[in-house]
Enzyme design. Structure first.
Site, PDB file in Angstrom:
ATOM      1  N   GLY A  14       0.835  -1.203   0.000  1.00 22.48           N
ATOM      2  CA  GLY A  14       0.000   0.000   0.000  1.00 22.48           C
ATOM      3  C   GLY A  14       0.866   1.246   0.000  1.00 22.48           C
ATOM      4  N   ARG A  57      19.483  10.510  -3.392  1.00 17.16           N
ATOM      5  CA  ARG A  57      20.372  11.677  -3.279  1.00 17.16           C
ATOM      6  C   ARG A  57      21.555  11.369  -2.376  1.00 17.16           C
ATOM      7  NH1 ARG A  57      17.463  16.662  -4.157  1.00 17.16           N
ATOM      8  NH2 ARG A  57      17.161  16.707  -6.415  1.00 17.16           N
ATOM      9  N   ARG A 110       0.889  -5.127  -5.892  1.00 16.85           N
ATOM     10  CA  ARG A 110       0.772  -6.329  -5.064  1.00 16.85           C
ATOM     11  C   ARG A 110       1.215  -7.459  -5.991  1.00 16.85           C
ATOM     12  NH1 ARG A 110      -0.801  -3.992  -0.006  1.00 16.85           N
ATOM     13  NH2 ARG A 110      -2.593  -2.681  -0.358  1.00 16.85           N
ATOM     14  N   ASP A 124       4.516  -4.341   6.084  1.00 15.26           N
ATOM     15  CA  ASP A 124       4.881  -5.646   6.629  1.00 15.26           C
ATOM     16  C   ASP A 124       5.146  -6.693   5.536  1.00 15.26           C
ATOM     17  OD1 ASP A 124       5.031  -7.271   9.070  1.00 15.26           O
ATOM     18  OD2 ASP A 124       3.386  -8.355   8.104  1.00 15.26           O
ATOM     19  N   SER A 137       5.937  -6.200   2.353  1.00 15.23           N
ATOM     20  CA  SER A 137       7.138  -5.800   1.606  1.00 15.23           C
ATOM     21  C   SER A 137       8.400  -6.146   2.394  1.00 15.23           C
ATOM     22  CB  SER A 137       7.108  -4.294   1.330  1.00 15.23           C
ATOM     23  OG  SER A 137       5.898  -3.956   0.703  1.00 15.23           O
ATOM     24  N   THR A 184       4.158   2.816   5.498  1.00 15.59           N
ATOM     25  CA  THR A 184       2.759   2.388   5.484  1.00 15.59           C
ATOM     26  C   THR A 184       1.981   3.313   6.399  1.00 15.59           C
ATOM     27  OG1 THR A 184       1.181   0.712   6.240  1.00 15.59           O
ATOM     28  CG2 THR A 184       3.347   0.614   7.235  1.00 15.59           C
ATOM     29  N   ASP A 236      -0.413   2.477   8.149  1.00 15.90           N
ATOM     30  CA  ASP A 236      -0.960   1.725   9.295  1.00 15.90           C
ATOM     31  C   ASP A 236      -0.117   1.804  10.567  1.00 15.90           C
ATOM     32  OD1 ASP A 236      -2.934   0.976   7.579  1.00 15.90           O
ATOM     33  OD2 ASP A 236      -2.550  -1.169   7.655  1.00 15.90           O
ATOM     34  N   ASP A 262       2.192  -0.207  11.464  1.00 13.59           N
ATOM     35  CA  ASP A 262       2.136  -1.545  12.079  1.00 13.59           C
ATOM     36  C   ASP A 262       3.392  -2.383  11.848  1.00 13.59           C
ATOM     37  OD1 ASP A 262       1.825  -1.923   9.378  1.00 13.59           O
ATOM     38  OD2 ASP A 262       0.129  -3.302   9.534  1.00 13.59           O
ATOM     39  N   MET A 297      -8.625   3.563   8.308  1.00 16.84           N
ATOM     40  CA  MET A 297      -7.807   2.426   7.896  1.00 16.84           C
ATOM     41  C   MET A 297      -7.011   1.863   9.076  1.00 16.84           C
ATOM     42  SD  MET A 297      -6.459   2.840   4.011  1.00 16.84           S
ATOM     43  CE  MET A 297      -7.466   2.192   2.682  1.00 16.84           C
ATOM     44  N   ARG A 321      -5.393  -2.192   8.972  1.00 13.75           N
ATOM     45  CA  ARG A 321      -5.791  -3.582   8.708  1.00 13.75           C
ATOM     46  C   ARG A 321      -5.664  -4.443   9.964  1.00 13.75           C
ATOM     47  NH1 ARG A 321      -2.977  -5.771   3.431  1.00 13.75           N
ATOM     48  NH2 ARG A 321      -1.280  -4.752   4.537  1.00 13.75           N
ATOM     49  N   GLU A 352     -10.573  -0.353  10.656  1.00 11.79           N
ATOM     50  CA  GLU A 352     -11.132  -1.321   9.709  1.00 11.79           C
ATOM     51  C   GLU A 352     -10.820  -2.776  10.075  1.00 11.79           C
ATOM     52  OE1 GLU A 352      -7.541  -0.889   6.429  1.00 11.79           O
ATOM     53  OE2 GLU A 352      -9.445  -1.716   5.813  1.00 11.79           O
ATOM     54  N   ARG A 408     -25.354   7.254  11.259  1.00 11.24           N
ATOM     55  CA  ARG A 408     -24.796   7.120   9.911  1.00 11.24           C
ATOM     56  C   ARG A 408     -23.458   6.392   9.999  1.00 11.24           C
ATOM     57  NH1 ARG A 408     -29.150   8.950   9.265  1.00 11.24           N
ATOM     58  NH2 ARG A 408     -29.850  10.651   7.918  1.00 11.24           N
ATOM     59  N   ARG A 434      -4.765   7.656   2.200  1.00 11.85           N
ATOM     60  CA  ARG A 434      -3.449   7.278   1.664  1.00 11.85           C
ATOM     61  C   ARG A 434      -2.881   8.307   0.691  1.00 11.85           C
ATOM     62  NH1 ARG A 434      -3.771   1.060   0.600  1.00 11.85           N
ATOM     63  NH2 ARG A 434      -3.441   1.625  -1.561  1.00 11.85           N
TER      64      ARG A 434
HETATM   65  P1  ADP Z   1       2.426  -4.113   2.621  1.00  8.66           P
HETATM   66  O1  ADP Z   1       3.872  -4.127   2.264  1.00  8.66           O
HETATM   67  O2  ADP Z   1       1.819  -2.735   2.565  1.00  8.66           O
HETATM   68  O3  ADP Z   1       2.128  -4.857   3.914  1.00  8.66           O
HETATM   69  P2  ADP Z   1       1.457  -6.425   1.110  1.00  8.66           P
HETATM   70  O4  ADP Z   1       1.164  -7.260   2.316  1.00  8.66           O
HETATM   71  O5  ADP Z   1       0.479  -6.471  -0.010  1.00  8.66           O
HETATM   72  O6  ADP Z   1       1.630  -4.883   1.464  1.00  8.66           O
HETATM   73  O7  ADP Z   1       2.874  -6.880   0.543  1.00  8.66           O
HETATM   74  C1  ADP Z   1       3.440  -6.199  -0.556  1.00  8.66           C
HETATM   75  C2  ADP Z   1       4.177  -7.151  -1.426  1.00  8.66           C
HETATM   76  O8  ADP Z   1       5.289  -7.723  -0.707  1.00  8.66           O
HETATM   77  C3  ADP Z   1       3.391  -8.374  -1.880  1.00  8.66           C
HETATM   78  O9  ADP Z   1       2.533  -8.088  -2.966  1.00  8.66           O
HETATM   79  C4  ADP Z   1       4.524  -9.294  -2.291  1.00  8.66           C
HETATM   80  O10 ADP Z   1       5.071  -8.919  -3.525  1.00  8.66           O
HETATM   81  C5  ADP Z   1       5.539  -9.029  -1.180  1.00  8.66           C
HETATM   82  N1  ADP Z   1       5.379 -10.009  -0.088  1.00  8.66           N
HETATM   83  C6  ADP Z   1       4.390 -10.045   0.824  1.00  8.66           C
HETATM   84  N2  ADP Z   1       4.526 -11.098   1.649  1.00  8.66           N
HETATM   85  C7  ADP Z   1       5.646 -11.752   1.255  1.00  8.66           C
HETATM   86  C8  ADP Z   1       6.334 -12.945   1.697  1.00  8.66           C
HETATM   87  N3  ADP Z   1       5.900 -13.663   2.741  1.00  8.66           N
HETATM   88  N4  ADP Z   1       7.458 -13.287   1.050  1.00  8.66           N
HETATM   89  C9  ADP Z   1       7.917 -12.566   0.001  1.00  8.66           C
HETATM   90  N5  ADP Z   1       7.305 -11.463  -0.465  1.00  8.66           N
HETATM   91  C10 ADP Z   1       6.198 -11.055   0.146  1.00  8.66           C
HETATM   92  O1  F6P Z   2      -1.648  -1.399   4.529  1.00  2.00           O
HETATM   93  C1  F6P Z   2      -2.163  -0.158   4.196  1.00  2.00           C
HETATM   94  C2  F6P Z   2      -3.622  -0.271   3.824  1.00  2.00           C
HETATM   95  O2  F6P Z   2      -4.039   1.011   3.432  1.00  2.00           O
HETATM   96  C3  F6P Z   2      -4.520  -0.841   4.931  1.00  2.00           C
HETATM   97  O3  F6P Z   2      -4.853   0.130   5.881  1.00  2.00           O
HETATM   98  C4  F6P Z   2      -5.692  -1.330   4.139  1.00  2.00           C
HETATM   99  O4  F6P Z   2      -6.325  -2.391   4.778  1.00  2.00           O
HETATM  100  C5  F6P Z   2      -5.073  -1.810   2.864  1.00  2.00           C
HETATM  101  O5  F6P Z   2      -3.826  -1.140   2.730  1.00  2.00           O
HETATM  102  C6  F6P Z   2      -5.914  -1.547   1.657  1.00  2.00           C
HETATM  103  O6  F6P Z   2      -5.357  -2.208   0.604  1.00  2.00           O
HETATM  104  P1  F6P Z   2      -5.734  -1.981  -0.932  1.00  2.00           P
HETATM  105  O7  F6P Z   2      -4.826  -0.900  -1.418  1.00  2.00           O
HETATM  106  O8  F6P Z   2      -5.405  -3.294  -1.560  1.00  2.00           O
HETATM  107  O9  F6P Z   2      -7.158  -1.587  -1.009  1.00  2.00           O
END
Ligand code: ADP
Ligand code: F6P
Length: 320
Positions: free
Chosen positions: A11, A25, A72, A103, A105, A125, A127, A129, A169, A171, A222, A243, A252
């Site tokens: 994300g 840089r 992704r 996380d 990535s 991110t 989040d 987190d 947001m 997750r 969320e 509401r 984001r």
């Molecule tokens: P974020 O980095 O925001 O948590 P994702 O969970 O979608 O987002 O992870 C981003 C990308 O990182 C994934 O689409 C994938 O390419 C890579 N990735 C995620 N989990 C793993 C894993 N266990 N091992 C290797 N690559 C991963």
């Molecule tokens: O990890 C960042 C985040 O914005 C979360 O807060 C949310 O659950 C998720 O990404 C949304 O993902 P997508 O971009 O796939 O809708």
């Protein structure tokens, strides 16, 4: 160490561009070459890679999104795909990779490190987190976007004596909900880190009305459930004109705050200083306002992000 690769993944988060600028840089000014990798791990495996010039970095510190794009790419969890990525990095003569992301990535960077390719993670991110850091790039901006929107909702809620359940947001973490809720005087904040009681929330809103406050705001992360679901639960226990609102991806986007820009700049520069010292396989973070770098494998395998749940108690002590 001569050539550094940079990618953004998962994300997007405001301040990712500021981090890209800082890494590239700092690298260029130290006599290294910076290579941008488009579309995260997908672009890495596909060889969507180009040499960055200083002018590519001009005017991006204040831009949301990521000039390197994101994607992704679940296939990167497979070992053969990771090894293919390393093959591509070697083909381009890249000696080390800096990954800006969340996380998931970080897990990609961890896998590359385990296969012997020097990788560094920078937490990006909204989040907040990621283990190994108090704050991530994008969190401050996202909270401020949520606050601006909650302030607006507050106005109309008060005018119409309504209850608004607002989903922000987060997750798996309640950080955005906590910070945005406290900053806007929320009547209740619902986060994944702590059980909630819909009846208790409804009773409080009813009691507020009896004491003169005839409207209310409930902020929900969320990761707990949707605003619509929580609204339906609360409605069962009171007579409310309510509401449900989901702020979603507006959180984001937009101009990163100065805090996120400075944080990203510090992280990016630090990554290059560490690489120049011959270090790697690290997760970068900030703790007690000091830059820290921890082993990325240990950080991911043995540590979890700790949301400061004492903020929930703070809100309970300060609310109406
Ligand atoms: P974020 O980095 O925001 O948590 P994702 O969970 O979608 O987002 O992870 C981003 C990308 O990182 C994934 O689409 C994938 O390419 C890579 N990735 C995620 N989990 C793993 C894993 N266990 N091992 C290797 N690559 C991963
Ligand atoms: O990890 C960042 C985040 O914005 C979360 O807060 C949310 O659950 C998720 O990404 C949304 O993902 P997508 O971009 O796939 O809708």
């Amino acid at each position: 160490m001569k050539r550094i690769g940079i990618l953004t993944s998962g994300g997007d988060a405001q301040g990712m561009n500021a981090a890209v600028r800082a890494i590239a840089r700092a690298a260029m000014n130290a006599g290294l070459e910076a290579y941008g990798i488009n579309y995260g791990y997908k672009g890495l495996v596909e060889g969507n890679i180009f040499e960055m010039k200083s002018m590519d970095l001009d005017g991006i510190i204040n831009r949301g999104g990521t000039i390197l794009y994101s994607a992704r790419f679940p296939e990167f969890a497979e070992v053969e795909v990771q090894l293919k990525g390393i093959e591509v990095l070697k083909k381009f003569g890249i000696d080390a990779l800096v990954v800006i992301g969340g996380d998931g990535s970080y897990h990609g960077a961890e896998k590359l490190t385990k296969h012997g390719f020097n990788s560094i993670g920078i937490p990006g991110t909204i989040d907040n987190d990621i283990p190994g850091t108090d704050f991530t790039i994008g969190f401050d901006t996202a909270v401020n976007v949520a606050v601006e929107n909650l302030d607006r909702i507050h106005d109309t809620a008060k005018s119409h004596q309504r209850i608004f359940v607002v989903e922000v947001m987060g997750r798996g973490a309640g950080d955005i909900a906590l910070w945005a809720g406290i900053a806007t005087d929320a009547d209740a904040i619902v986060i994944p880190e702590r059980e909630y009681d819909a009846k208790a929330i409804a009773d409080k809103l009813t009691a507020n009305r009896e004491q003169g406050k005839d409207y209310g705001i409930v902020v929900v992360a969320e990761g707990v459930k949707s605003a619509a679901e929580l609204k339906a639960e609360i409605d069962q226990y009171g007579d409310f004109d309510s509401r449900a609102i989901t702020l979603a991806h507006v959180q984001r986007g937009g101009i990163p705050t100065a805090k996120d820009r400075v944080l990203a700049s510090r992280f990016g520069d630090y990554a290059i200083q560490l690489l120049l010292e011959g270090k790697g396989g690290l997760a970068i973070g900030i703790r007690d306002n000091k830059l820290v770098a921890t082993d990325i494998i240990d950080t991911l395998e043995n540590h979890k992000h700790q949301t400061d749940v004492s903020l929930l108690d703070l809100n309970d002590r300060l609310r109406f």
